[in-house]
Motif scaffolding. Structure first.
Motif, PDB file in Angstrom:
ATOM      1  N   LEU A  88       0.865  -1.169   0.000  1.00 33.67           N
ATOM      2  CA  LEU A  88       0.000   0.000   0.000  1.00 33.67           C
ATOM      3  C   LEU A  88       0.908   1.227   0.000  1.00 33.67           C
ATOM      4  O   LEU A  88       1.507   1.580   1.021  1.00 33.67           O
ATOM      5  N   VAL A  89       1.018   1.868  -1.154  1.00 29.16           N
ATOM      6  CA  VAL A  89       1.918   3.010  -1.314  1.00 29.16           C
ATOM      7  C   VAL A  89       1.286   4.279  -0.753  1.00 29.16           C
ATOM      8  O   VAL A  89       1.950   5.119  -0.161  1.00 29.16           O
ATOM      9  N   ASP A  90      -0.018   4.424  -0.940  1.00 27.06           N
ATOM     10  CA  ASP A  90      -0.791   5.518  -0.354  1.00 27.06           C
ATOM     11  C   ASP A  90      -1.848   4.876   0.537  1.00 27.06           C
ATOM     12  O   ASP A  90      -2.903   4.442   0.060  1.00 27.06           O
ATOM     13  N   VAL A  91      -1.566   4.787   1.836  1.00 25.84           N
ATOM     14  CA  VAL A  91      -2.427   4.024   2.736  1.00 25.84           C
ATOM     15  C   VAL A  91      -3.826   4.610   2.808  1.00 25.84           C
ATOM     16  O   VAL A  91      -4.829   3.882   2.748  1.00 25.84           O
ATOM     17  N   ARG A  92      -3.934   5.915   2.948  1.00 27.35           N
ATOM     18  CA  ARG A  92      -5.271   6.514   3.078  1.00 27.35           C
ATOM     19  C   ARG A  92      -6.118   6.254   1.835  1.00 27.35           C
ATOM     20  O   ARG A  92      -7.295   5.869   1.947  1.00 27.35           O
ATOM     21  N   LEU A  93      -5.545   6.435   0.659  1.00 28.85           N
ATOM     22  CA  LEU A  93      -6.304   6.200  -0.569  1.00 28.85           C
ATOM     23  C   LEU A  93      -6.635   4.722  -0.719  1.00 28.85           C
ATOM     24  O   LEU A  93      -7.759   4.366  -1.104  1.00 28.85           O
ATOM     25  N   ALA A  94      -5.674   3.851  -0.408  1.00 33.10           N
ATOM     26  CA  ALA A  94      -5.921   2.411  -0.534  1.00 33.10           C
ATOM     27  C   ALA A  94      -7.026   1.952   0.404  1.00 33.10           C
ATOM     28  O   ALA A  94      -7.895   1.154   0.025  1.00 33.10           O
ATOM     29  N   LEU A  95      -7.027   2.438   1.637  1.00 33.71           N
ATOM     30  CA  LEU A  95      -8.086   2.064   2.581  1.00 33.71           C
ATOM     31  C   LEU A  95      -9.450   2.560   2.107  1.00 33.71           C
ATOM     32  O   LEU A  95     -10.477   1.912   2.345  1.00 33.71           O
ATOM     33  N   ALA A  96      -9.469   3.697   1.418  1.00 32.47           N
ATOM     34  CA  ALA A  96     -10.734   4.249   0.939  1.00 32.47           C
ATOM     35  C   ALA A  96     -11.251   3.543  -0.300  1.00 32.47           C
ATOM     36  O   ALA A  96     -12.436   3.662  -0.639  1.00 32.47           O
ATOM     37  N   CYS A  97     -10.393   2.785  -0.987  1.00 33.63           N
ATOM     38  CA  CYS A  97     -10.786   2.140  -2.246  1.00 33.63           C
ATOM     39  C   CYS A  97     -11.706   0.943  -2.040  1.00 33.63           C
ATOM     40  O   CYS A  97     -12.537   0.639  -2.902  1.00 33.63           O
ATOM     41  N   ARG A  98     -11.526   0.214  -0.941  1.00 32.67           N
ATOM     42  CA  ARG A  98     -12.232  -1.052  -0.771  1.00 32.67           C
ATOM     43  C   ARG A  98     -13.471  -0.904   0.109  1.00 32.67           C
ATOM     44  O   ARG A  98     -13.649   0.091   0.804  1.00 32.67           O
ATOM     45  N   THR A  99     -14.324  -1.903   0.054  1.00 28.46           N
ATOM     46  CA  THR A  99     -15.457  -1.984   0.969  1.00 28.46           C
ATOM     47  C   THR A  99     -15.072  -2.867   2.153  1.00 28.46           C
ATOM     48  O   THR A  99     -14.075  -3.587   2.115  1.00 28.46           O
ATOM     49  N   TYR A 100     -15.909  -2.833   3.184  1.00 25.35           N
ATOM     50  CA  TYR A 100     -15.590  -3.542   4.418  1.00 25.35           C
ATOM     51  C   TYR A 100     -16.766  -4.409   4.862  1.00 25.35           C
ATOM     52  O   TYR A 100     -17.927  -4.115   4.565  1.00 25.35           O
ATOM     53  N   GLY A 101     -16.431  -5.489   5.584  1.00 26.28           N
ATOM     54  CA  GLY A 101     -17.456  -6.433   6.021  1.00 26.28           C
ATOM     55  C   GLY A 101     -18.309  -5.923   7.154  1.00 26.28           C
ATOM     56  O   GLY A 101     -19.392  -6.446   7.410  1.00 26.28           O
ATOM     57  N   ASP A 102     -17.849  -4.904   7.857  1.00 28.55           N
ATOM     58  CA  ASP A 102     -18.567  -4.297   8.961  1.00 28.55           C
ATOM     59  C   ASP A 102     -18.368  -2.791   8.823  1.00 28.55           C
ATOM     60  O   ASP A 102     -17.249  -2.337   8.577  1.00 28.55           O
TER      61      ASP A 102
END
Length: 402
Positions: free
Chosen positions: A299-313
């Motif tokens: 994950l080169v850009d952590v904030r953007l990468a975390l915002a890209c995916r959906t989450y189970g909860d």
């Protein structure tokens, strides 16, 4: 060692960079016939080389690609490959300099991810790469391997000419790849290496395409190897097996297992959750199987990468990331309702960059990593909550070697 310089190569240096890389794998330089195809696999400006006293001593290449993340979003990713350092310059900081310069270049391009396949797994974790998907290799005794009669099917399979495959498979794959977490976009340079080159040089490849009600929706590529015993059958080695859904995969498995004069079928790089043993009338026909690390993600850009995916909860979950290689990523991120924000709240989960990559596509659970000391949680309830947040619908699988 004299001062080290890392820079993008000139076009005229491409063959030298490729020869250096092959030498690190104890392989000879490519022939002129092979180079006619391999030279098309260099994306302008994306191959770095390290120099000392004007001598090239290391190299690293990246292709512009993309990866499918949980939820189905396709995000930019640099596909890193051909990384090597001359044996007489190892342990002098050359590799580290290449990795850091490459990560800086990827970040400057705005690509939130980098990915690779590691020939030496022990060296990439300190640069924030973690095992994000796994794949399985299966060996089958075809004399005993028979699929269940009630296996759902959805079309027919036909053999196509390799030249047709070069023209049609890139488009077919691009229509299918976004269907599974971890799937990659295969850039044009990838096809030059893995299809144009072997087909153009006359290597014996067999390509079968599955066609369903909506058109072509899967394919397999395999290489037959004849037995040294004239009475024995061939071994079929499957290098590329892509299917839009389970019914298509069933049809391709049935095709492979019904080919005459075959003694053994070896199928590489399939999803670890594919229920092959339950698809067979006799699971003992699987004479050997193994699972191994596949895609290493960064994950080169952590904030953007975390915002890209959906989450189970929907959360909220506060996760603290410690990124020693790219310190700007270090911080506490609050995941809640699909939003990612930087906060000062106490963290419920603490991970480094490598461990974050391992949980990002769902291959590892946060509680599992906490149990072996590769993550920290505030309490058992936080571990269970983090597991639910990072849970995925399917098991990540890349299916593309590069």
């Amino acid at each position: 060692m004299s001062e080290l310089t890392v820079r993008p190569i000139e076009d005229s240096e491409a063959r030298a960079a490729h020869t250096l890389f092959r030498g690190t794998l104890h392989m000879p330089p490519t022939s002129d016939d092979q180079w006619a195809f391999v030279q098309d696999s260099f994306e302008p400006g994306r191959t770095l080389a390290a120099y000392t006293q004007g001598c090239m001593v290391g190299t690293a290449l990246a292709w512009t690609s993309a990866v499918t993340v949980p939820g189905g979003t396709v995000c930019p990713m640099a596909a890193v490959t051909r990384v090597g350092v001359r044996s007489d310059f190892r342990r002098r900081g050359v590799f580290s300099a290449l990795m850091r310069e490459q990560l800086a270049e990827i970040a400057a391009r705005g690509e939130p991810f980098a990915g690779l396949h590691a020939s030496e797994p022990g060296i990439y974790g300190r640069f924030g790469y973690g095992v994000a998907t796994q794949a399985r290799t299966t060996y089958l005794d075809t004399a005993r391997a028979e699929l269940r009669a009630d296996l759902p099917l959805a079309g027919e399979v036909r053999l196509i000419d390799p030249a047709e495959a070069v023209r049609s498979l890139p488009g077919l794959y691009s229509r299918m790849r976004q269907l599974r977490t971890g799937a990659l976009m295969r850039p044009r340079p990838w096809w030059a290496v893995y299809y144009d080159r072997p087909v153009g040089l006359g290597e014996y490849l067999r390509i079968a395409v599955h066609r369903g009600a909506g058109g072509d929706d899967g394919f397999v590529v395999y290489r037959p190897t004849l037995s040294v015993d004239p009475a024995g059958g061939a071994t079929l080695e499957v290098d590329d097996f892509q299917a839009a859904n389970a019914a298509v995969a069933n049809g391709l498995w049935r095709f492979l297992l019904n080919i005459d004069m075959v003694e053994q079928l070896v199928v590489r790089s399939r999803p670890v959750d594919e229920p092959l043993s339950a698809m067979l009338t006799d699971s003992r026909a699987m004479t050997k199987e193994s699972s191994d690390a596949e895609l290493w993600l960064r994950l080169v850009d952590v904030r953007l990468a975390l915002a890209c995916r959906t989450y189970g909860d929907p959360g909220p979950l506060v996760i603290e990331v410690i990124d020693r290689c790219l310190p700007r990523n270090s911080g506490r991120y609050r995941l809640a309702g699909g939003q990612v924000t930087l906060v000062d709240d106490p963290p419920q989960l603490i991970v480094d960059a490598e461990s974050l990559a391992m949980i990002y596509l769902g291959t590892y659970r946060p509680s599992t990593l906490a149990g072996i000391g590769r993550a920290r949680v505030a309490d058992p309830a936080a571990a269970a909550h983090a597991d639910r947040v990072f849970a995925t619908v399917d098991v990540g699988w890349c299916g593309t070697y590069f």
